[in-house]
Design a protein around this motif. Structure first.
Motif, PDB file in Angstrom:
ATOM      1  N   GLN A  79       0.867  -1.329  -0.039  1.00  0.00           N
ATOM      2  CA  GLN A  79       0.076  -0.289   0.041  1.00  0.00           C
ATOM      3  C   GLN A  79       0.958   1.420  -0.001  1.00  0.00           C
ATOM      4  OE1 GLN A  79      -2.698   0.139   3.463  1.00  0.00           O
ATOM      5  NE2 GLN A  79      -3.535   1.990   2.814  1.00  0.00           N
TER       6      GLN A  79
ATOM      7  N   ASP B 253      -3.298   0.980  -3.620  1.00  0.00           N
ATOM      8  CA  ASP B 253      -4.459   1.093  -2.600  1.00  0.00           C
ATOM      9  C   ASP B 253      -3.951   0.115  -1.642  1.00  0.00           C
ATOM     10  OD1 ASP B 253      -5.403  -1.246  -3.600  1.00  0.00           O
ATOM     11  OD2 ASP B 253      -7.110  -0.315  -4.335  1.00  0.00           O
ATOM     12  N   ALA B 254      -4.880  -0.435  -0.521  1.00  0.00           N
ATOM     13  CA  ALA B 254      -4.752  -1.200   0.458  1.00  0.00           C
ATOM     14  C   ALA B 254      -4.232  -2.697  -0.060  1.00  0.00           C
ATOM     15  CB  ALA B 254      -5.747  -1.343   1.458  1.00  0.00           C
ATOM     16  N   GLN B 255      -4.983  -2.957  -1.069  1.00  0.00           N
ATOM     17  CA  GLN B 255      -4.825  -4.248  -1.884  1.00  0.00           C
ATOM     18  C   GLN B 255      -3.544  -4.472  -2.842  1.00  0.00           C
ATOM     19  OE1 GLN B 255      -8.268  -2.894  -1.687  1.00  0.00           O
ATOM     20  NE2 GLN B 255      -8.324  -3.962  -0.019  1.00  0.00           N
TER      21      GLN B 255
END
Length: 154
Positions: A45, A64-66
């Motif tokens: 991330q 992003d977080a993924q």
């Protein structure tokens, strides 16, 4: 009457300009990717992914977080050249990805993309795994005697 004539002439000129050979078209390139790290392939991330075009910054985004990222850029048809399968491919070494995370920078080649046969969108996906290979284990070395063929009884 004269106004109608001018309008028709304008439409005709615009049509000719759009369809003359050698006219330039732009194609939207949608790049998507995922950035993973380690043998466990954990998402990264907050990494910066930059598309370089002729070694110049063209577009940039953050994961992003993924570990997912998306970019959209316009490519001019003059950047494509004839290649395999009668397609026009992006010129080699024109597009590169620069990934910056944790104070480290790595360069990743952009996937080869071909211009669509008619005006349309181009899609490409890039998966990048940083430091994915664990250290190689020491291989056991066998003595030469173990490699000799065993004589068979005939």
């Amino acid at each position: 009457m004269q106004q109608t004539y001018r309008r028709c002439r304008s439409i005709l000129l615009l049509t000719l300009v759009l369809y003359l050979p050698g006219c330039s078209f732009s194609y939207p390139l949608f790049l998507q990717g995922q950035l993973l790290a380690g043998a466990e392939q954990q998402p990264v991330q907050g990494a910066t992914v930059t598309l370089l075009f002729r070694d110049q910054k063209y577009a940039s985004t953050t994961t992003d977080a993924q570990g997912n990222w998306n970019l959209k850029v316009m490519l001019d048809d003059s950047e494509f050249w004839p290649g395999k399968e009668d397609l026009h491919w992006i010129k080699p070494d024109r597009l590169k990805l620069r990934i910056e995370t944790g104070g480290q920078t790595c360069m990743v080649p952009c996937p080869r993309v071909a211009a669509p046969e008619s005006v349309g969108d181009i899609y490409a996906f890039v998966m990048t795994v940083l430091k994915a290979h664990p250290e190689t284990e020491k291989q056991e070395t066998l003595p030469l005697e173990a490699l000799k063929p065993v004589p068979s009884d005939i």
